[in-house]
Design a protein around this motif. Structure first.
Motif, PDB file in Angstrom:
ATOM      1  N   ASP A  74       0.864  -1.179   0.000  1.00 57.33           N
ATOM      2  CA  ASP A  74       0.000   0.000   0.000  1.00 57.33           C
ATOM      3  C   ASP A  74       0.894   1.220   0.000  1.00 57.33           C
ATOM      4  O   ASP A  74       1.504   1.566   0.999  1.00 57.33           O
ATOM      5  CB  ASP A  74      -0.900   0.000   1.244  1.00 57.33           C
ATOM      6  N   LEU A 122     -10.729 -10.865   3.118  1.00 55.29           N
ATOM      7  CA  LEU A 122     -10.001 -10.107   2.107  1.00 55.29           C
ATOM      8  C   LEU A 122      -9.953  -8.650   2.540  1.00 55.29           C
ATOM      9  O   LEU A 122     -10.986  -8.095   2.949  1.00 55.29           O
ATOM     10  CB  LEU A 122     -10.681 -10.195   0.731  1.00 55.29           C
ATOM     11  N   ILE A 123      -8.788  -8.049   2.474  1.00 55.12           N
ATOM     12  CA  ILE A 123      -8.633  -6.652   2.845  1.00 55.12           C
ATOM     13  C   ILE A 123      -8.947  -5.790   1.623  1.00 55.12           C
ATOM     14  O   ILE A 123      -8.388  -5.992   0.546  1.00 55.12           O
ATOM     15  CB  ILE A 123      -7.208  -6.371   3.346  1.00 55.12           C
ATOM     16  N   ASP A 124      -9.843  -4.851   1.788  1.00 57.84           N
ATOM     17  CA  ASP A 124     -10.265  -3.971   0.697  1.00 57.84           C
ATOM     18  C   ASP A 124      -9.252  -2.855   0.524  1.00 57.84           C
ATOM     19  O   ASP A 124      -9.236  -1.885   1.290  1.00 57.84           O
ATOM     20  CB  ASP A 124     -11.653  -3.396   1.000  1.00 57.84           C
ATOM     21  N   LYS A 125      -8.416  -2.963  -0.495  1.00 58.53           N
ATOM     22  CA  LYS A 125      -7.371  -1.961  -0.697  1.00 58.53           C
ATOM     23  C   LYS A 125      -7.903  -0.650  -1.266  1.00 58.53           C
ATOM     24  O   LYS A 125      -7.139   0.296  -1.461  1.00 58.53           O
ATOM     25  CB  LYS A 125      -6.286  -2.532  -1.606  1.00 58.53           C
ATOM     26  N   ASN A 126      -9.202  -0.587  -1.547  1.00 56.94           N
ATOM     27  CA  ASN A 126      -9.792   0.688  -1.968  1.00 56.94           C
ATOM     28  C   ASN A 126      -9.982   1.641  -0.794  1.00 56.94           C
ATOM     29  O   ASN A 126     -10.317   2.810  -0.984  1.00 56.94           O
ATOM     30  CB  ASN A 126     -11.137   0.450  -2.656  1.00 56.94           C
ATOM     31  N   VAL A 127      -9.809   1.130   0.430  1.00 58.86           N
ATOM     32  CA  VAL A 127      -9.911   1.964   1.625  1.00 58.86           C
ATOM     33  C   VAL A 127      -8.526   2.538   1.929  1.00 58.86           C
ATOM     34  O   VAL A 127      -7.614   1.794   2.300  1.00 58.86           O
ATOM     35  CB  VAL A 127     -10.427   1.153   2.823  1.00 58.86           C
ATOM     36  N   ILE A 130      -5.789   1.399   4.942  1.00 54.50           N
ATOM     37  CA  ILE A 130      -6.258   0.215   5.663  1.00 54.50           C
ATOM     38  C   ILE A 130      -5.094  -0.677   6.090  1.00 54.50           C
ATOM     39  O   ILE A 130      -5.173  -1.433   7.038  1.00 54.50           O
ATOM     40  CB  ILE A 130      -7.298  -0.563   4.824  1.00 54.50           C
ATOM     41  N   ARG A 161      -4.255 -10.305  -0.811  1.00 57.06           N
ATOM     42  CA  ARG A 161      -5.027  -9.467   0.119  1.00 57.06           C
ATOM     43  C   ARG A 161      -5.604 -10.284   1.274  1.00 57.06           C
ATOM     44  O   ARG A 161      -6.450  -9.803   2.014  1.00 57.06           O
ATOM     45  CB  ARG A 161      -6.141  -8.750  -0.634  1.00 57.06           C
ATOM     46  N   THR A 162      -5.136 -11.525   1.429  1.00 52.10           N
ATOM     47  CA  THR A 162      -5.602 -12.396   2.513  1.00 52.10           C
ATOM     48  C   THR A 162      -4.723 -12.203   3.746  1.00 52.10           C
ATOM     49  O   THR A 162      -3.502 -12.395   3.673  1.00 52.10           O
ATOM     50  CB  THR A 162      -5.544 -13.866   2.081  1.00 52.10           C
TER      51      THR A 162
END
Length: 214
Positions: A74, A122-127, A130, A161-162
């Motif tokens: 990120d 799953l981690i939302d990389k659009n946030v 995060i 993203r796990t």
């Protein structure tokens, strides 16, 4: 089964999936482990990335990266250096699950039980923000549930993203870890990763000398 250990240690070393001769001779004993991964046939002939760690691990320590994290980086504009291009999202295997196959992603296993844990999330990389720029997400632990500790020899597939983490070993023990990252990799770090003179990098891969710890 893991091959007999010989203190092998390579990190994100490129090889051509389906071509055993693209592996250095001392790592060809791991080709049967690679074949156990149900990698989609579209990856055959592409450059993937092998990690092998064989070492004695002391009690209450970990062989791999400790702390809850994901593999996808990120990076914010103010933190992007020459190794990363704005607008070029860095992937480290990516990964999509469909009802009948795994696409991309990464596979790993250890010969010691309970030394790795994965979380069904799953981690939302659009946030924005995060995770930090190294993928750390310890602050999300309370939202993820208990996680699953892997048994010895249990092969797992995850996306980049796990959330996952290495766990402390309960006793001194020799540990073997094996990982294959599929071809969807955009950045490769020459300070921390292992080159392979038998395999050139794909044109889409940026070679970076970023200090991952800074």
């Amino acid at each position: 089964n893991f091959p007999p250990p010989e203190d092998r240690n390579v990190n994100m070393m490129p090889f051509i999936l389906g071509n055993e001769s693209s592996l250095p001779e001392y790592l060809r004993c791991y080709n049967h482990c690679i074949k156990q991964c149900p990698i989609d046939s579209t990856e055959i002939g592409k450059v993937c990335y092998l990690t092998v760690n064989e070492s004695m691990v002391k009690s209450q320590t970990t062989q791999r990266r400790k702390g809850l994290h994901i593999e996808e980086l990120d990076l914010f504009p103010s933190e992007i250096s020459t190794g990363f291009t704005p607008g070029n999202i860095p992937y480290w295997g990516e990964g999509v699950f469909t009802p009948d196959k795994f696409e991309g992603g990464l596979y790993f296993a250890s010969n010691v039980s309970a030394t790795n844990m994965v979380y069904n999330a799953l981690i939302d990389k659009n946030v924005p923000g995060i995770t930090d720029k190294h993928g750390n997400c310890e602050h999300l632990r309370n939202f993820l549930g208990p996680g699953t500790k892997l048994e010895a020899g249990q092969l797992v597939w995850i996306t980049d993203r796990t959330p996952h983490e290495a766990r402390e070993q309960q006793e001194d023990k020799y540990c073997q870890f094996f990982q294959v990252v599929t071809s969807r990799v955009t950045h490769w770090n020459d300070q921390y990763y292992t080159p392979n003179p038998l395999v050139p990098f794909p044109e889409n891969v940026t070679i970076s000398d970023e200090n991952k710890l800074s």
